[in-house]
Enzyme design. Structure first.
Site, PDB file in Angstrom:
ATOM      1  N   HIS A  39       0.848  -1.195   0.000  1.00  0.00           N
ATOM      2  CA  HIS A  39       0.000   0.000   0.000  1.00  0.00           C
ATOM      3  C   HIS A  39       0.887   1.249   0.000  1.00  0.00           C
ATOM      4  O   HIS A  39       1.924   1.272   0.656  1.00  0.00           O
ATOM      5  CB  HIS A  39      -0.923  -0.016   1.221  1.00  0.00           C
ATOM      6  CG  HIS A  39      -2.004   1.011   1.114  1.00  0.00           C
ATOM      7  ND1 HIS A  39      -1.775   2.338   1.359  1.00  0.00           N
ATOM      8  CD2 HIS A  39      -3.295   0.915   0.737  1.00  0.00           C
ATOM      9  CE1 HIS A  39      -2.893   3.014   1.150  1.00  0.00           C
ATOM     10  NE2 HIS A  39      -3.839   2.167   0.768  1.00  0.00           N
ATOM     11  N   GLU A  88      -3.902   1.464  -7.551  1.00  0.00           N
ATOM     12  CA  GLU A  88      -4.290   2.584  -6.697  1.00  0.00           C
ATOM     13  C   GLU A  88      -3.464   3.820  -7.044  1.00  0.00           C
ATOM     14  O   GLU A  88      -2.324   3.958  -6.570  1.00  0.00           O
ATOM     15  CB  GLU A  88      -4.044   2.216  -5.225  1.00  0.00           C
ATOM     16  CG  GLU A  88      -4.864   1.052  -4.753  1.00  0.00           C
ATOM     17  CD  GLU A  88      -5.245   1.219  -3.295  1.00  0.00           C
ATOM     18  OE1 GLU A  88      -6.439   1.257  -3.027  1.00  0.00           O
ATOM     19  OE2 GLU A  88      -4.342   1.353  -2.447  1.00  0.00           O
ATOM     20  N   GLY A 141     -11.132   2.524   0.882  1.00  0.00           N
ATOM     21  CA  GLY A 141     -10.501   3.033   2.100  1.00  0.00           C
ATOM     22  C   GLY A 141     -11.526   3.707   2.993  1.00  0.00           C
ATOM     23  O   GLY A 141     -12.317   3.040   3.665  1.00  0.00           O
TER      24      GLY A 141
END
Ligand code: PGA
Length: 260
Positions: free
Chosen positions: A94, A166, A233
């Site tokens: 991430h 992302e 998220g």
């Protein structure tokens, strides 16, 4: 047929009590869906209690982070080996971990290998920063992040894993990536998979989109070719929004019975 995969990354939010309450509310709002797989990634602290109370027909668990060694003198760390009975998936790479905890390409690679070694499916996050995007480096960044992370893996490993695109500049910023930008990035990812592992892996490996996902974007985002689900998220700690996202994914899946 691929099930649509919806993952909620709770990040460093909610204490154990609040996390349990959220699971309770989600459980009330979300029915058992055969066509949608729903995964929750609570904090490490909340994983254990939630694993006991979770309805496993509806939800699976993911870890947000772990250390890549299986055991040893590493004060403060938890290993994938310790999590293997608890979680099905692990979010790895991430951008917040790359940015704030200095996780290099090699660390991400070692974590992916550790998860696979412990039979946990990696959800590998890759994406460009705003600076990289403005420099026209998105394709290279995705290529580098992907190829290093997959370094130790076989085709079988990659086929079962999940890759989340992302764009870092759209995470928690209120900015949204346009469908054509997302489609282009997904195309590059699939092309890299094809070059490394061939057609079958490029078609089978699940690819998610994540960054600024809200209920109203589900239709347009899941309609982009090659997207198999969403990594959510901030909207994932709001039970109404997250349940709406799951609902929308379910309805859309039924409008597209030939998908996958
Ligand atoms: P966001 O986060 O939905 O709050 O933008 C996405 C993520 O970090 O995976």
């Amino acid at each position: 047929m691929k099930r649509t995969l919806i993952v909620g990354n709770w990040k460093m939010h909610l204490n154990v009590h609040e996390a349990s309450l959220l699971v309770h509310r989600l459980n009330e709002r979300i029915p058992v869906h055969r066509t949608v797989e729903v995964v929750l990634a609570p904090s490490l602290l909340a994983l254990q209690p939630i694993s006991v109370e979770l309805d496993r027909r509806k939800f699976r668990l993911a870890a947000q982070n772990a250390y890549y060694k299986d055991a040893g003198a590493f004060t403060g760390e938890v290993s994938y080996t310790m999590l293997r009975e608890l979680v099905h998936y692990a979010i790895i790479g991430h951008s917040e971990r790359r940015m704030y905890f200095d996780e290099t390409l090699e660390v991400v690679r070692d974590k992916v290998a550790a998860a696979v070694r412990n039979e946990i499916i990696p959800i590998l996050c890759i994406g460009e920063t705003n600076h990289e995007r403005l420099q026209g480096e998105t394709q290279r960044v995705l290529h580098d992040q992907l190829t290093t992370a997959l370094f130790h893996l076989t085709s079988e490993d990659v086929e079962t894993m999940v890759i989340a695109y992302e764009p870092v500049w759209a995470i928690g910023t209120g900015q949204t990536a346009k469908p054509d930008e997302i489609a282009k990035a997904i195309g590059w990812i699939k092309h890299n998979l094809y070059e490394l592992y061939g057609t079958q892996v490029a078609e089978t490996t699940r690819i998610l989109y994540g960054a600024g996902v809200e209920p109203e974007f589900v239709g347009s985002t899941l309609s982009i070719e090659g997207i198999d689900g969403l990594l959510v998220g901030s909207a994932s700690i709001n039970y109404q929004k997250f349940a709406d996202i799951v609902d929308a994914a379910y309805r859309l899946g039924h409008e597209r019975p030939t998908d996958g």
